[in-house]
Design an enzyme around this catalytic site. Sequence first.
Site, mmCIF file in Angstrom:
data_model
loop_
_atom_site.group_PDB
_atom_site.id
_atom_site.type_symbol
_atom_site.label_atom_id
_atom_site.label_comp_id
_atom_site.label_asym_id
_atom_site.label_seq_id
_atom_site.Cartn_x
_atom_site.Cartn_y
_atom_site.Cartn_z
ATOM 1 N N TYR A 294 0.826 -1.211 0.000
ATOM 2 C CA TYR A 294 0.000 0.000 0.000
ATOM 3 C C TYR A 294 0.860 1.260 0.000
ATOM 4 C CZ TYR A 294 -4.712 -1.926 0.694
ATOM 5 O OH TYR A 294 -5.921 -2.548 0.521
ATOM 6 N N LYS B 222 3.327 -15.436 1.971
ATOM 7 C CA LYS B 222 3.642 -16.195 0.752
ATOM 8 C C LYS B 222 5.157 -16.356 0.716
ATOM 9 C CE LYS B 222 1.584 -17.181 -2.639
ATOM 10 N NZ LYS B 222 1.174 -18.554 -3.081
ATOM 11 N N ASP C 98 -2.774 -17.997 0.362
ATOM 12 C CA ASP C 98 -3.805 -18.525 -0.545
ATOM 13 C C ASP C 98 -4.542 -19.694 0.104
ATOM 14 O OD1 ASP C 98 -1.473 -20.055 -0.712
ATOM 15 O OD2 ASP C 98 -1.714 -20.522 -2.835
ATOM 16 N N ASP D 118 -6.307 -7.190 3.692
ATOM 17 C CA ASP D 118 -7.437 -6.515 3.055
ATOM 18 C C ASP D 118 -8.343 -7.543 2.391
ATOM 19 O OD1 ASP D 118 -8.985 -4.332 2.055
ATOM 20 O OD2 ASP D 118 -8.024 -4.631 0.108
ATOM 21 N N ASP E 38 -12.159 -9.351 4.077
ATOM 22 C CA ASP E 38 -13.467 -9.262 3.413
ATOM 23 C C ASP E 38 -14.121 -10.639 3.338
ATOM 24 O OD1 ASP E 38 -13.309 -6.518 2.943
ATOM 25 O OD2 ASP E 38 -14.002 -6.694 0.878
HETATM 26 C C1 IPM Z 1 -10.378 -1.311 3.814
HETATM 27 C C2 IPM Z 1 -10.712 -0.645 2.498
HETATM 28 C C3 IPM Z 1 -9.595 0.290 2.117
HETATM 29 C C4 IPM Z 1 -8.314 -0.523 1.956
HETATM 30 C C5 IPM Z 1 -9.940 1.098 0.863
HETATM 31 C C6 IPM Z 1 -11.178 1.935 1.064
HETATM 32 C C7 IPM Z 1 -8.812 1.945 0.399
HETATM 33 O O1 IPM Z 1 -10.962 -1.600 1.517
HETATM 34 O O2 IPM Z 1 -10.199 -0.593 4.817
HETATM 35 O O3 IPM Z 1 -10.319 -2.528 3.847
HETATM 36 O O4 IPM Z 1 -8.058 -1.099 0.899
HETATM 37 O O5 IPM Z 1 -7.547 -0.575 2.910
HETATM 38 MN MN MN Z 2 -10.872 -3.666 2.214
#
Ligand code: IPM
Ligand code: MN
Length: 370
Positions: free
Chosen positions: A142, A193, A226, A250, A254
């Site tokens: 990032y 990884k 993975d 990230d 999710d």
């Molecule tokens: C998160 C979000 C952010 C990230 C975005 C909004 C930039 O997806 O906090 O997980 O990728 O970190």
């Molecule tokens: Mn995210």
Amino acid sequence: MPTYKLFLLPGDGIGPEVMAEALKTADLLGQIGVAKFETEMGLVGGAAYDSHGKAISDSDMRLAGAADAVLLGAVGGPQWDSVAFDRRPEAGLFRLRKDMDLFANLRPAVCYPALADASSLKREAIESLDLMFVRELTGGIYFGEPKAIIDLGDGRKRAVDTQVYDTHEIERVGRAAFELARKRKNKVTSADKHNVMKSGVLWREVITALHSHEFADVTLEHQLADSLGMQLVRRPTQFDVIVTDNLFGDLLSDVAAMLTGSLGMLPSASLGAPDPTTGKRRALYEPVHGSAPDIAGKGIANPIAMIGSLALCLRYSLGLDEAADKAEQAIANVLAAGLRTADIARDVSAVVSTAEMGAAIRAELRRLLA
Ligand code: IPM
Ligand code: MN
């Protein structure tokens, strides 16, 4: 009654709607004598860009740094898609994370029994799920340099992002994960990884050394990132604390979020290092869900992740563990009683609004704290 300073950054999309419910919940805690909150409101993301051309202003950064904690709603939306990269709504979030040095991003994924059927996995697979993601938040790909699109001059371009980690960055997020595990089921799974990436080799080396020097009492397991993704949907209850880098964290968080039925349910805490004298850490609390532009302004967003983020703030920044537990219990009870916002409802005729869900949680919290 203690007084705390909260800096509120509602942001974009559904951010302001869900923030309003968190703010009312904080006010309730003041009314019933748990703690008093002094709040100030700032601008972040597209809202800040529209007002002054930057994703967050220097003065709002100062207020964020001076508060006991920052609560953030969400940033982003299609109307800012063509804004320059360093002024995009997300740049506000990155500046907060980076300048406040919020390197440990805690993302709990808990399955509320009442919602087990809203998950895309079978009830048996996710019932009793209670895992904690610890995502490294201020390093890796990032932020690594170089980060650029280079014009090669012959009509072609080259894009570069850099994955880079120093020992201390891995060590401090690893320490946060091991410390959390000690208060939970005492197990850490670290994902990398190392079979492909040098940063993965160092990641595994540093976590292994930290474990043997300081946390040998905690069970440590390494998985390839993975494969961990596969295990997360195969048998998610095998996990307690998962620690991983910024990008893997990230993606995988999710996935973990969706196991619980809806992204609308998941809170997060982003923490800095404890101050050596006061023990206090800089902190920002935000829902994992985004700004959901498609439903913004309709009053139907789920405020649970935002109110849950306030609960994490009570626990990790303010030491108000009982109030935090009760706020989470209030959420669970309201769900058990059958209240559903649209994102988690199976029967569309029985859906409540953002405000109704917020009010029900507050009523239950008032009862639990009485
Ligand atoms: C998160 C979000 C952010 C990230 C975005 C909004 C930039 O997806 O906090 O997980 O990728 O970190
Ligand atoms: Mn995210």
